[in-house]
Structures are given as C-alpha cells and as structure tokens.
Design a protein around this motif. Sequence first.
Motif, PDB file in Angstrom:
ATOM      1  N   PHE B 279       0.773  -1.238   0.000  1.00 28.45           N
ATOM      2  CA  PHE B 279       0.000   0.000   0.000  1.00 28.45           C
ATOM      3  C   PHE B 279       0.806   1.291   0.000  1.00 28.45           C
ATOM      4  CE2 PHE B 279      -2.913  -3.170   1.738  1.00 28.45           C
ATOM      5  CZ  PHE B 279      -3.984  -3.000   0.874  1.00 28.45           C
ATOM      6  N   ALA B 280       2.123   1.222   0.250  1.00 31.09           N
ATOM      7  CA  ALA B 280       2.872   2.471   0.350  1.00 31.09           C
ATOM      8  C   ALA B 280       2.766   3.273  -0.939  1.00 31.09           C
ATOM      9  CB  ALA B 280       4.338   2.173   0.655  1.00 31.09           C
ATOM     10  N   PRO B 281       2.564   4.597  -0.831  1.00 27.34           N
ATOM     11  CA  PRO B 281       2.489   5.415  -2.035  1.00 27.34           C
ATOM     12  C   PRO B 281       3.855   5.474  -2.707  1.00 27.34           C
ATOM     13  CG  PRO B 281       2.468   6.790  -0.076  1.00 27.34           C
ATOM     14  CD  PRO B 281       2.402   5.370   0.390  1.00 27.34           C
ATOM     15  N   GLY B 282       3.867   5.471  -4.009  1.00 27.82           N
ATOM     16  CA  GLY B 282       5.136   5.596  -4.741  1.00 27.82           C
ATOM     17  C   GLY B 282       5.807   4.265  -4.970  1.00 27.82           C
ATOM     18  N   LYS B 283       6.185   3.587  -3.891  1.00 27.51           N
ATOM     19  CA  LYS B 283       6.937   2.350  -4.059  1.00 27.51           C
ATOM     20  C   LYS B 283       6.079   1.094  -3.951  1.00 27.51           C
ATOM     21  CE  LYS B 283      11.680   2.846  -3.054  1.00 27.51           C
ATOM     22  NZ  LYS B 283      12.754   2.281  -2.255  1.00 27.51           N
ATOM     23  N   GLY B 284       4.885   1.219  -3.373  1.00 31.20           N
ATOM     24  CA  GLY B 284       4.053   0.043  -3.139  1.00 31.20           C
ATOM     25  C   GLY B 284       3.535  -0.576  -4.437  1.00 31.20           C
ATOM     26  N   VAL B 285       3.185  -1.848  -4.345  1.00 29.74           N
ATOM     27  CA  VAL B 285       2.737  -2.581  -5.525  1.00 29.74           C
ATOM     28  C   VAL B 285       1.464  -1.983  -6.116  1.00 29.74           C
ATOM     29  CG1 VAL B 285       1.809  -4.782  -6.296  1.00 29.74           C
ATOM     30  CG2 VAL B 285       3.769  -4.735  -4.770  1.00 29.74           C
ATOM     31  N   LEU B 286       0.490  -1.641  -5.241  1.00 29.19           N
ATOM     32  CA  LEU B 286      -0.775  -1.107  -5.719  1.00 29.19           C
ATOM     33  C   LEU B 286      -0.566   0.170  -6.500  1.00 29.19           C
ATOM     34  CD1 LEU B 286      -3.668  -1.312  -3.131  1.00 29.19           C
ATOM     35  CD2 LEU B 286      -3.413  -2.421  -5.348  1.00 29.19           C
ATOM     36  N   PHE B 287       0.264   1.057  -5.939  1.00 27.24           N
ATOM     37  CA  PHE B 287       0.517   2.335  -6.583  1.00 27.24           C
ATOM     38  C   PHE B 287       1.119   2.125  -7.967  1.00 27.24           C
ATOM     39  CE2 PHE B 287       2.967   6.065  -7.554  1.00 27.24           C
ATOM     40  CZ  PHE B 287       2.125   7.104  -7.187  1.00 27.24           C
ATOM     41  N   ARG B 288       2.063   1.171  -8.021  1.00 28.03           N
ATOM     42  CA  ARG B 288       2.718   0.926  -9.303  1.00 28.03           C
ATOM     43  C   ARG B 288       1.753   0.355 -10.318  1.00 28.03           C
ATOM     44  NH1 ARG B 288       8.705  -1.526  -8.509  1.00 28.03           N
ATOM     45  NH2 ARG B 288       9.150  -0.453  -6.583  1.00 28.03           N
ATOM     46  N   LEU B 289       0.889  -0.562  -9.847  1.00 23.30           N
ATOM     47  CA  LEU B 289      -0.099  -1.143 -10.749  1.00 23.30           C
ATOM     48  C   LEU B 289      -1.010  -0.058 -11.295  1.00 23.30           C
ATOM     49  CD1 LEU B 289      -1.198  -4.479  -9.057  1.00 23.30           C
ATOM     50  CD2 LEU B 289       0.056  -4.166 -11.192  1.00 23.30           C
ATOM     51  N   TYR B 290      -1.445   0.845 -10.383  1.00 22.76           N
ATOM     52  CA  TYR B 290      -2.333   1.918 -10.782  1.00 22.76           C
ATOM     53  C   TYR B 290      -1.640   2.799 -11.819  1.00 22.76           C
ATOM     54  CZ  TYR B 290      -5.109   6.151 -10.546  1.00 22.76           C
ATOM     55  OH  TYR B 290      -5.865   7.235 -10.879  1.00 22.76           O
ATOM     56  N   HIS B 291      -0.371   3.089 -11.557  1.00 18.00           N
ATOM     57  CA  HIS B 291       0.389   3.927 -12.473  1.00 18.00           C
ATOM     58  C   HIS B 291       0.473   3.272 -13.855  1.00 18.00           C
ATOM     59  CE1 HIS B 291       3.277   6.983 -13.551  1.00 18.00           C
ATOM     60  NE2 HIS B 291       4.056   6.042 -14.064  1.00 18.00           N
ATOM     61  N   GLN B 292       0.774   1.973 -13.847  1.00 21.25           N
ATOM     62  CA  GLN B 292       0.858   1.227 -15.096  1.00 21.25           C
ATOM     63  C   GLN B 292      -0.459   1.258 -15.849  1.00 21.25           C
ATOM     64  OE1 GLN B 292       1.942  -2.903 -14.775  1.00 21.25           O
ATOM     65  NE2 GLN B 292       4.038  -2.320 -14.272  1.00 21.25           N
ATOM     66  N   PHE B 293      -1.535   1.069 -15.071  1.00 18.28           N
ATOM     67  CA  PHE B 293      -2.860   1.077 -15.657  1.00 18.28           C
ATOM     68  C   PHE B 293      -3.122   2.417 -16.337  1.00 18.28           C
ATOM     69  CE2 PHE B 293      -7.225   2.577 -14.826  1.00 18.28           C
ATOM     70  CZ  PHE B 293      -7.926   1.747 -15.684  1.00 18.28           C
ATOM     71  N   LYS B 294      -2.730   3.500 -15.656  1.00 18.77           N
ATOM     72  CA  LYS B 294      -2.976   4.823 -16.203  1.00 18.77           C
ATOM     73  C   LYS B 294      -2.189   5.047 -17.499  1.00 18.77           C
ATOM     74  CE  LYS B 294      -2.774   8.541 -13.744  1.00 18.77           C
ATOM     75  NZ  LYS B 294      -2.675   9.504 -12.635  1.00 18.77           N
ATOM     76  N   VAL B 295      -0.928   4.591 -17.488  1.00 21.19           N
ATOM     77  CA  VAL B 295      -0.096   4.756 -18.689  1.00 21.19           C
ATOM     78  C   VAL B 295      -0.706   3.983 -19.855  1.00 21.19           C
ATOM     79  CG1 VAL B 295       2.108   4.175 -19.733  1.00 21.19           C
ATOM     80  CG2 VAL B 295       2.050   5.213 -17.475  1.00 21.19           C
ATOM     81  N   ARG B 296      -1.112   2.729 -19.572  1.00 26.26           N
ATOM     82  CA  ARG B 296      -1.705   1.910 -20.635  1.00 26.26           C
ATOM     83  C   ARG B 296      -2.962   2.557 -21.197  1.00 26.26           C
ATOM     84  NH1 ARG B 296      -0.939  -3.356 -18.164  1.00 26.26           N
ATOM     85  NH2 ARG B 296       1.223  -3.921 -18.653  1.00 26.26           N
ATOM     86  N   ARG B 297      -3.788   3.078 -20.265  1.00 30.13           N
ATOM     87  CA  ARG B 297      -5.041   3.654 -20.712  1.00 30.13           C
ATOM     88  C   ARG B 297      -4.793   4.900 -21.554  1.00 30.13           C
ATOM     89  NH1 ARG B 297      -9.523   5.030 -16.433  1.00 30.13           N
ATOM     90  NH2 ARG B 297      -8.135   6.779 -16.168  1.00 30.13           N
ATOM     91  N   ARG B 298      -3.774   5.673 -21.144  1.00 28.66           N
ATOM     92  CA  ARG B 298      -3.461   6.864 -21.909  1.00 28.66           C
ATOM     93  C   ARG B 298      -3.014   6.476 -23.314  1.00 28.66           C
ATOM     94  NH1 ARG B 298       1.161  10.333 -19.960  1.00 28.66           N
ATOM     95  NH2 ARG B 298       2.062  10.386 -22.038  1.00 28.66           N
ATOM     96  N   MET B 299      -2.167   5.451 -23.390  1.00 27.91           N
ATOM     97  CA  MET B 299      -1.703   5.015 -24.707  1.00 27.91           C
ATOM     98  C   MET B 299      -2.885   4.574 -25.559  1.00 27.91           C
ATOM     99  SD  MET B 299       1.744   2.899 -24.229  1.00 27.91           S
ATOM    100  CE  MET B 299       3.302   3.738 -24.175  1.00 27.91           C
ATOM    101  N   LEU B 300      -3.786   3.835 -24.939  1.00 28.07           N
ATOM    102  CA  LEU B 300      -4.945   3.333 -25.670  1.00 28.07           C
ATOM    103  C   LEU B 300      -5.767   4.488 -26.231  1.00 28.07           C
ATOM    104  CD1 LEU B 300      -6.974   1.077 -26.470  1.00 28.07           C
ATOM    105  CD2 LEU B 300      -8.020   1.395 -24.232  1.00 28.07           C
TER     106      LEU B 300
END
Lengths: 262, 431
Positions: B279-300
């Motif tokens: 759960f940690a912001p920035g380094k946590g797994v959830l945050f990274r997944l969310y970030h990845q999701f956002k990048v993918r969606r933007r590309m789409l």
Amino acid sequence: MIIHVDQPVVEVHDLTVTYERRPVLWDIDFTLPGGILAGIIGPNGAGKTTLIKAAMDLVVPGSGFVRLFGKSLKEVRSKVSYVPQRRTVDWDFPASVYDVILMGTYPSLGLFRYPRKAEKELALDALRKVELEDFKNRQISQLSGGQQQRVFLARALTQNADLFFMDEPFAGVDAATEKTIIKVLQELTSHGKTVVVVHHDLQSVAKYFDWTIMIHSRLIASGPTSQVFTPELVEKTYGGKLDLLTEVAHLLQTEKLPPRED
Amino acid sequence: MIAERLAEFLSFSDPILLSVTLGVVLLSSTSAIVGTFTFLRKQALVGDAVAHSVLPGICLAFIIGESKNPIYLIIGAFITGWLSINLIHKITKTTRLKEDTAIALVLSVFFGVGIVLLTYIQHSGIPGHSGLDHILFGQAAAITRSDVHVFGMVSILLITSVLLFYKELKTTAFDSDFARSAGMKVSFADLMLTTLTVLAVVTGIQAVGVVLVAAMLITPPAAARYWTHDLPLMIILSAIFGAVSGFMGTLASYVLPNMPTGPWIIVTITGIAFFSFIFAPGKGVLFRLYHQFKVRRRMLTENVLKDMYMAGEKRGNHNNAFTLPEIAAHRRMHKEKLQSGLNKLYLDRFLKKDENGWHFTISGLNKARRLVKIHRLWETYLTRYVGIAPDHVHDDAEAIEHYITPELEKKLTDELDRPEKDPHESEIPYD
C-alpha cells in the motif's frame, strides 16, 4: 616521454600496486605541477582507478609512495578531495541531492558536530555551481546519470580542497552535464587548484587537459598535453604489445611470487 | 474471556506485565533503529549470523558462571557475537571466499557449537539450567524488572551512539570510499555499527530468541523504506514499527491462550512490512499497478484518437461521424479494448456520439492533430538525423509520441525546420 617538474603538487614515486599478487601498476613515477587540469588516460584495466585510489590511500601499494604538496596524504588530507566513480554507490540510498552535497562538509566538522549555517551555505553554493538548484530536494534515485555525477562534483566542491582526484566524471553523462563539469573544473584551475581526472574519451583530451598522463599498467607518458598527446604515444598506450607484461603478471599470480624482492 | 484479558492487559494494573511490555517495546524499537544502518549497509545476513553466533557465548557464560545472571550471559553473547562478525570480515578480506559463503560458514559453525553446548548443559545437571533453552525462541514473559533496567540502559546507550555518530554511520553507509578518503573515522564507524548490532541482538534475544532476532533488526527498516526517502524519518518510522510490533506481540501472548511473544512480534512486523509493500504510495505494488494502468489507458486513448484522425484524413474530413469499422481499420485492436478507449474519451469529452457514430469535440480534434503531428515529426527526425530507414521508424514513433512534452515538441519542430511531410509523404498537420 616523462616530463618531471620542480616542486610538484603530486609526486608519484616508483609506485607498484598488486591485486591478489597480480601487479596492476608497475613502477609508476611522475610529477605534476599545481594549477593544472590533468587527465589520466589508458585502456580498460590499465590501472587508472587504482592509481588515484593509491594516491588516496584507498589501496595499499606494494612499493613506492605518493606525496601530495610534498607531504604524505595524512598531513594534507583536508586539502585533497576524491570523487569516486558514480557507479560505486547505491543511488537508492534514502537521501536528497542536498543531503549528499552536505556530506562534503562532514569531514571538516569532525566527531559530534553537525552542519550549521556556514556549511549549509557552502552546500547551496556548490548546488548552484553545478546547476542543480531545481533538484535540491530531489531523491537521488530519481536523478539521471549526469545529474548524479554533478551531485558528486558538488559534494567535492564543499570540501574546499586544493587538489581533486576524480574517477571518470565524464563517463555516461549528457552533453549539458559535460559542459557544466568542465566549466567548474576550469574555474577551479583558474583559482590555482589542481584537478586530476581519470578519462576515457580520447576525442576530448586535447581540448580539456593541460597535462596528460598515459598509462597501461606502466607509465607510457606524462607531460603537457601538447607534447605528449601524440599519435605514437596513444598507439603505444592503447595498441602497444604488452603481451609479455601480461604473461609475466599472470606468472607472478599463479606461482605466488612477490613482484619485488624484499 | 478474551475481551476480559484484553481489558486487563490494557489497564496495565499488573506491574510485572507492565515491565514485560515496556521491556519488549524498548527492545524492539532500539533494534529497529540500529537495524536501519545494518539494512542500509546491506548487512542483513551478517545480522542473522551474529544472532546465531551468540548462542555458544551464552552457553559458555552459563557453564563458567553457573548462573543465569543476565549480565554474565550478555557478556558471553557479546564476545562470540562480536567474534563472528570479525571472522566474517576477515574471511572475506583474506581468502577467495565471498561474503555469502563466509556468512554461511560462520553462522552454521557457531550455531552448531552452541547447540552442542546447550545439549551438554541440559544433561550436565548444572543447577538452574532449566529455561536456558528459551534463548532459542525467546521468553518475554520471563523478563523481570531488573532486566528492564538493563534493557533501558542498553537502549539509551544504543540511541545515544546512533545520534552521536549519525554523520559517520550515514556517510559510511552511502559511500565508504569517499568517507575514508576524506579522513572520516570509517573503521571506527564500522566497529561502532558492529558493536551496536551485537548489542541489539544480545538484548533482543530475551524477547524473540536467537533464531528470530535478525527479523527485529531488518524488517522494520525494510518496511520503513517504503514510506520515505528521508533517512531521519526512516529511522523514526522504523522505531515506531518496531515498538508497535513489540507491543502487539506482548498483547497477543497475554490475551490469547498459549501464545508465544517472540513469534508474534515477528508476525506483526512482517504484517507491517507486507502492508507497506502493497500500500505504500510511490513504491508500493498497488501504486505501481495503478500507475501502469494509467499509462496503458493513456496510450490506448491516444491511439484511438490518432486512428480516428487518420481515418478522417483518408476520407477528407474530420467533422462527420466515424463508424466503428472506420476507426478500427488502422490497427489490430480488440473490440472491447477499442470500445473502452472510446468510452473513456467520451467521459473526458474528447469525443461525442450520436446515432451515426463518434465525433471529435474541438479539444479532441486538437489533441488528435497534435499526436499525429508528433508521430510524423519523430519519424522525420529518426530518418533524417538518426539514419534509420523510413520503413523502420513507425514502431519507434508509436512509443515515443506518448511521451513528448510540449517543450520537446517545439524543439523538434525548430530543429527540423517545420517540415511539410513525413518520410512516408504524409502531410504533417500544424495548428
């Protein structure tokens, strides 16, 4: 060609360094005048890093010695600064750019004392000189290679030294960083300080350095760049047949022979 | 029943319980502070080796002193613990063995000897030997008030040392070559950290035992590292995590029937570490997944906009409605993916829709035009300056176009002198 000077700022005398009995540096002997920007060049594994580490007492020489300002390092340590290769540290360490630069002031403080206004201003000044003002509070793992190198340079600047040894400050940096660094180094020498840099890019040697030291396990040349940076000596440093030397070094290692009779 | 015990625990009316809790909290927070530097020096395994190596020291101290006096035991533990660290360094320095091998060697030899001695003690009939086997897994309940005094003193010693030598510990941990070259007391800082680690381990054993004590050193800073980039804050967080797990461990062992304290401390701190990891912001797994999701969606979404623009170019106008097959003609894309991209663009009001299909809004059209422009500019740049063949530049540009900032875009336009056409002879659309 080895050109010696009177009253040298750096004197390397008959220096031999071995690593697990394998000689890395053989009989290195040269002197450097003050107020110059000097480059140490040579192929990979030539012992460039070992040479400045020996100057900083970070490796123990098999024989020979290094004198700085005519004295041993211990006596003049506060006047000498060392910048290790950028890749030797873990940049994921929890620290900001400013934290690392401030570390440069630690040695002069001694035990139990912490930076006050004077030291902090020194650090801010160094931050400005390497053009990283906008990155003051940036976590160091988020920096580019060039920015990391500038942080290291700034840390050295806060040490207020008169002599600098820098290991590959131009390795893997962007053009803007290279320009900034060379500007800072030239400013240092214009104030009479001496800067010795391990360098790998032959293209820029003539442009950057007043003095060039060429090594390939042994010393090939040391002198003003205009005199020693010649195609013949470069060829001798990089292409020269050193097979015999390598073979002997290997022999010393496998036969467990000392490189010196003592 | 459990609620009653809980109320009893939290009232701290029992003085023994109070000293046990205090002792454990003190122990776990101080080892977390010292552990921060062990962690940063990448010496986690060394900590574990030390922990196992104190066992023979404790046994020897007991055999010689014939007493379980904590001072004797601490001295014995300190001697072999300290010996083990230095042995590891010596082996790494003077032989060809690497550090991991040295650690494994030292750990198993010392621990083995310790177990032999422990077995000997149990069968020797030395009076008072019962309970000594608790050093394996700890026995917090046996902590007495005088133990707490000893822990208190050790804690104060450890914290003061860290404060006094903070500068040296920090610089050595980050860049020991620099510290040594500048004449800082590196060997002293090393000795300091070694001693502090051994001390923390030796006292921590009371609570969690030889086998688990390394976790008390390393897990709190590992968890704290997820939350901050600032060393002082990391140390404080680490101490808090240590204290919380110490408290929870004592609470669990008091409230639940037949529960050991030490393992509960470790379970708690591991839980905190796991939580931080996720759960940690920035380094946590959830945050990274969310970030990845956002990048993918933007590309789409950006790809959909671009495809629509090019479909518009093909038919000569961008204002009429686009049908789904028209948009999909440009690239292979899953129908649902395309649909979700369109929906997102609709929500962001880059697109409108009616019965004929999809339309650009004004800002949607601008955005699409800019993307196509960047794509084509980048293709031009790659062919002209980087010397890549025109039929190879498309995939590069496809990735880069999503990252070009307006500043770079301007530079690119100027550098190329505002070209009319890209390498494929398609017109580059300017505003």
